[in-house]
Design a protein around this motif. Sequence first.
Motif, mmCIF file in Angstrom:
data_model
loop_
_atom_site.group_PDB
_atom_site.id
_atom_site.type_symbol
_atom_site.label_atom_id
_atom_site.label_comp_id
_atom_site.label_asym_id
_atom_site.label_seq_id
_atom_site.Cartn_x
_atom_site.Cartn_y
_atom_site.Cartn_z
ATOM 1 N N SER A 4 22.438 34.517 37.110
ATOM 2 C CA SER A 4 22.219 33.464 38.113
ATOM 3 C C SER A 4 23.359 33.409 39.127
ATOM 4 C CB SER A 4 22.081 32.094 37.425
ATOM 5 O OG SER A 4 20.949 32.073 36.580
ATOM 6 N N LEU A 5 24.582 33.721 38.654
ATOM 7 C CA LEU A 5 25.713 33.740 39.583
ATOM 8 C C LEU A 5 25.523 34.818 40.644
ATOM 9 C CD1 LEU A 5 28.676 33.251 37.071
ATOM 10 C CD2 LEU A 5 27.935 31.639 38.828
ATOM 11 N N LYS A 6 24.996 35.968 40.247
ATOM 12 C CA LYS A 6 24.745 37.034 41.218
ATOM 13 C C LYS A 6 23.719 36.584 42.258
ATOM 14 C CE LYS A 6 25.967 41.013 38.327
ATOM 15 N NZ LYS A 6 25.482 42.222 37.612
ATOM 16 N N GLN A 7 22.704 35.859 41.803
ATOM 17 C CA GLN A 7 21.721 35.318 42.751
ATOM 18 C C GLN A 7 22.403 34.368 43.733
ATOM 19 O OE1 GLN A 7 18.681 33.460 40.242
ATOM 20 N NE2 GLN A 7 17.261 35.038 40.933
ATOM 21 N N PHE A 8 23.208 33.486 43.185
ATOM 22 C CA PHE A 8 23.862 32.473 44.014
ATOM 23 C C PHE A 8 24.761 33.116 45.065
ATOM 24 C CE2 PHE A 8 27.464 29.618 44.835
ATOM 25 C CZ PHE A 8 26.794 28.477 45.256
ATOM 26 N N PHE A 9 25.567 34.095 44.652
ATOM 27 C CA PHE A 9 26.532 34.670 45.591
ATOM 28 C C PHE A 9 25.912 35.699 46.528
ATOM 29 C CE2 PHE A 9 29.528 32.943 42.397
ATOM 30 C CZ PHE A 9 30.237 32.121 43.271
ATOM 31 N N ALA A 10 24.650 36.017 46.338
ATOM 32 C CA ALA A 10 23.956 36.865 47.315
ATOM 33 C C ALA A 10 23.874 36.163 48.668
ATOM 34 C CB ALA A 10 22.553 37.199 46.827
ATOM 35 N N GLY A 11 23.981 34.841 48.652
ATOM 36 C CA GLY A 11 23.878 34.082 49.897
ATOM 37 C C GLY A 11 25.201 33.832 50.591
ATOM 38 N N GLN A 12 26.307 34.248 49.976
ATOM 39 C CA GLN A 12 27.609 33.983 50.610
ATOM 40 C C GLN A 12 27.849 34.987 51.728
ATOM 41 O OE1 GLN A 12 31.125 34.382 48.162
ATOM 42 N NE2 GLN A 12 32.433 33.439 49.729
ATOM 43 N N LYS A 13 27.887 34.520 52.935
ATOM 44 C CA LYS A 13 28.058 35.395 54.103
ATOM 45 C C LYS A 13 29.438 35.258 54.730
ATOM 46 C CE LYS A 13 23.829 36.841 53.773
ATOM 47 N NZ LYS A 13 23.546 38.202 53.271
ATOM 48 N N LEU A 14 30.160 34.212 54.411
ATOM 49 C CA LEU A 14 31.506 34.021 54.942
ATOM 50 C C LEU A 14 32.464 33.769 53.796
ATOM 51 C CD1 LEU A 14 31.023 31.584 57.998
ATOM 52 C CD2 LEU A 14 31.579 34.023 58.093
ATOM 53 N N THR A 15 33.651 34.371 53.888
ATOM 54 C CA THR A 15 34.707 34.068 52.929
ATOM 55 C C THR A 15 35.982 33.810 53.709
ATOM 56 O OG1 THR A 15 35.899 34.836 50.960
ATOM 57 C CG2 THR A 15 35.372 36.481 52.631
ATOM 58 N N SER A 16 36.926 33.149 53.088
ATOM 59 C CA SER A 16 38.139 32.770 53.814
ATOM 60 C C SER A 16 39.233 32.394 52.832
ATOM 61 C CB SER A 16 37.835 31.582 54.730
ATOM 62 O OG SER A 16 39.040 31.057 55.261
ATOM 63 N N GLY A 17 40.465 32.600 53.263
ATOM 64 C CA GLY A 17 41.595 32.154 52.462
ATOM 65 C C GLY A 17 41.975 30.717 52.740
ATOM 66 N N SER A 18 41.317 30.089 53.720
ATOM 67 C CA SER A 18 41.632 28.700 54.032
ATOM 68 C C SER A 18 40.386 27.978 54.522
ATOM 69 C CB SER A 18 42.715 28.618 55.109
ATOM 70 O OG SER A 18 42.199 29.001 56.368
ATOM 71 N N SER A 19 40.339 26.681 54.248
ATOM 72 C CA SER A 19 39.202 25.874 54.677
ATOM 73 C C SER A 19 39.131 25.795 56.197
ATOM 74 C CB SER A 19 39.307 24.462 54.089
ATOM 75 O OG SER A 19 39.247 24.502 52.685
ATOM 76 N N ALA A 60 51.932 39.007 54.006
ATOM 77 C CA ALA A 60 50.871 39.006 55.021
ATOM 78 C C ALA A 60 49.675 39.823 54.555
ATOM 79 C CB ALA A 60 51.422 39.557 56.332
ATOM 80 N N PHE A 61 49.925 41.032 54.045
ATOM 81 C CA PHE A 61 48.814 41.855 53.541
ATOM 82 C C PHE A 61 48.080 41.142 52.412
ATOM 83 C CE2 PHE A 61 50.707 45.619 55.643
ATOM 84 C CZ PHE A 61 49.557 46.204 56.140
ATOM 85 N N GLU A 62 48.841 40.487 51.547
ATOM 86 C CA GLU A 62 48.223 39.806 50.404
ATOM 87 C C GLU A 62 47.413 38.595 50.864
ATOM 88 O OE1 GLU A 62 50.709 39.243 46.979
ATOM 89 O OE2 GLU A 62 49.732 37.334 46.550
ATOM 90 N N GLU A 63 47.942 37.833 51.809
ATOM 91 C CA GLU A 63 47.220 36.648 52.270
ATOM 92 C C GLU A 63 45.897 37.040 52.924
ATOM 93 O OE1 GLU A 63 49.467 34.169 54.879
ATOM 94 O OE2 GLU A 63 47.939 32.591 54.936
ATOM 95 N N ILE A 64 45.890 38.132 53.649
ATOM 96 C CA ILE A 64 44.661 38.566 54.328
ATOM 97 C C ILE A 64 43.558 38.884 53.326
ATOM 98 C CG2 ILE A 64 43.684 40.433 55.733
ATOM 99 C CD1 ILE A 64 46.321 40.501 57.277
ATOM 100 N N ARG A 65 43.914 39.283 52.115
ATOM 101 C CA ARG A 65 42.879 39.601 51.129
ATOM 102 C C ARG A 65 41.927 38.433 50.904
ATOM 103 N NH1 ARG A 65 41.075 43.959 50.453
ATOM 104 N NH2 ARG A 65 40.673 43.812 48.226
ATOM 105 N N GLY A 66 42.392 37.230 51.101
ATOM 106 C CA GLY A 66 41.517 36.070 50.936
ATOM 107 C C GLY A 66 40.450 35.966 52.002
ATOM 108 N N TYR A 67 40.581 36.750 53.063
ATOM 109 C CA TYR A 67 39.640 36.681 54.182
ATOM 110 C C TYR A 67 38.704 37.888 54.199
ATOM 111 C CZ TYR A 67 42.710 33.039 55.990
ATOM 112 O OH TYR A 67 43.438 31.880 56.145
ATOM 113 N N GLN A 68 38.809 38.770 53.179
ATOM 114 C CA GLN A 68 38.049 40.017 53.212
ATOM 115 C C GLN A 68 36.953 40.051 52.163
ATOM 116 O OE1 GLN A 68 41.514 42.618 52.694
ATOM 117 N NE2 GLN A 68 41.286 43.273 54.814
#
Length: 552
Positions: free
Chosen positions: A211-226, A544-552
Amino acid sequence: MTSGTAKMRKSGARGLAAGLALLVATVTACTSAKTDPPPTASRPPAPTAQAGVLRVLAGSELQDMAPVLEEAQKATGVTVQFDWTGSLDGADAVSSGKADGKYDAIWFPSNQYLHLDDGSKSKLLSETPVMASPVAFGIRTSVLAELAWGDGSKVTWGNLAEAAAAGKLAYGMADPSRSNSGFSALAAVAAAFSGASAALTEADVQKATPSLKQFFAGQKLTSGSSGWLTQAYSRAEQGSVGALVNYESVLLSLNKTLPADQQLTVVRPTDGVVTANYPLTLLSSSAQREREAFQRLTAYLLKDDVQKRITDLTLRRPIGAGVAPAAGLPTDRKHELPFPGTRAVADGLLSSYQNELRRPSRTVYVLDTSGSMAGQRLSSLKAAMGRLTGADDTRGVRRFRDREEVTLISFASKVKSTKTHAVPSGAAAQQELASINADVQALSSDGGTAVYSSLQEAYRVIQRQQAAAGDDRFTSIVLMTDGESNEGATDKDFRSFYGGLPAAQKSVPVFPILFGDAAKGQLQGIADLTGGKLFDGTGSLDGAFEEIRGYQ
């Protein structure tokens, strides 16, 4: 885990300075050391304790508390000086001891992840919940109507997963390995899908995985900050993203700024939520003087009139039972879903999210290897990139993920080389990660700096990769340079090129890293044009490289 210091974003602290300018302390008791600067909230925390000052490591969400803390300073004489970091990174700083002596207190949306670490419990002397806000789903009103969910009051996590799997619900959510809102959402859906009635176990996570795979199929944006997630939602092509996962308070506040066609209906799933209670927490390493300041401040924040002020200002729910929540906030409380029972279960859930549950990533690194990078700068680049291939990353904060496609573009006066790696799942991943690291360590420096031409090539690479794979990945470009573009295409050329890109490539953000003698104006312009974000690598390229991982 990684250096907490590296992740304590001074830029965030400086960003707060304007908002807290009025908090310049009038405390006259600052006489403990003649060399100490006067206590003021317009600067990052002082390296040593000062009378009337609480040095607080906090989540950036608390920037909206500036007016309340200004009033608190006048009433109690206590000035709060913040350093910002993500909730889970902050937990690392506490558990590793790096917060000892540097901060008197921490203030994050939740301490639940921190409580999973037995070694950290002794470092928390006193916790005072100040306000509350559940993690909820904000759904664009037009999308809610298309899904025939009425006013959203009957929606379950299962309904959300079914809609996501059917391609009817696309949403944005912060990276759970960094953000408490993202981690709370991940824990909530795992608990809801497994039917767990007590602390989540590894078996519960396994049961919930389909069910988690179904749910995250809809995630189109990710981010390291709100904050960036909200900007990306507003910038997204009409109809491509119809919902956001975030705190109830953030979603309601966001509605004040959104146009009518982007307004969100806040859905609190009927099967339960995970609620943040924002505990202001005194560290056991604090001195007696700071403990007394903590007591004065928390007593003030819990007064009924101050609680009313907080809920009206922030749209978080009051802790005080006799205080009415702000207009528009519901008075009912949903069932609280259980949290992982151990750190191992929590980190395992995060690792599953990164390597198995979420959509895979396509990341292109455009790396400056011009002559000015010779010596220590190139060594720093190799070390920072090499850390992304390491195995010491239990919750998936920085390592290239399973199923991730990684392209390295080395450039100087022109593109020198382009190498693409596909990281497989499971044990075979380590061999490919070692191959990526070998390519990084082989980089050499010479030539000029053609930033814009190299970025154009990065977009062409992505266009070819998307056409060949026909997939739908989180896709981004990281640009690292230590200089000013002085060869090849100009800024005007790049803007014209970017303007002519198809939508699939135009939605790919560039995350430039400021390093060495880089031209900040050029890099900021690239970030603004592409919907990316500028990161400061002058203090720590690793960070900086590590922080960007939250946005990828």
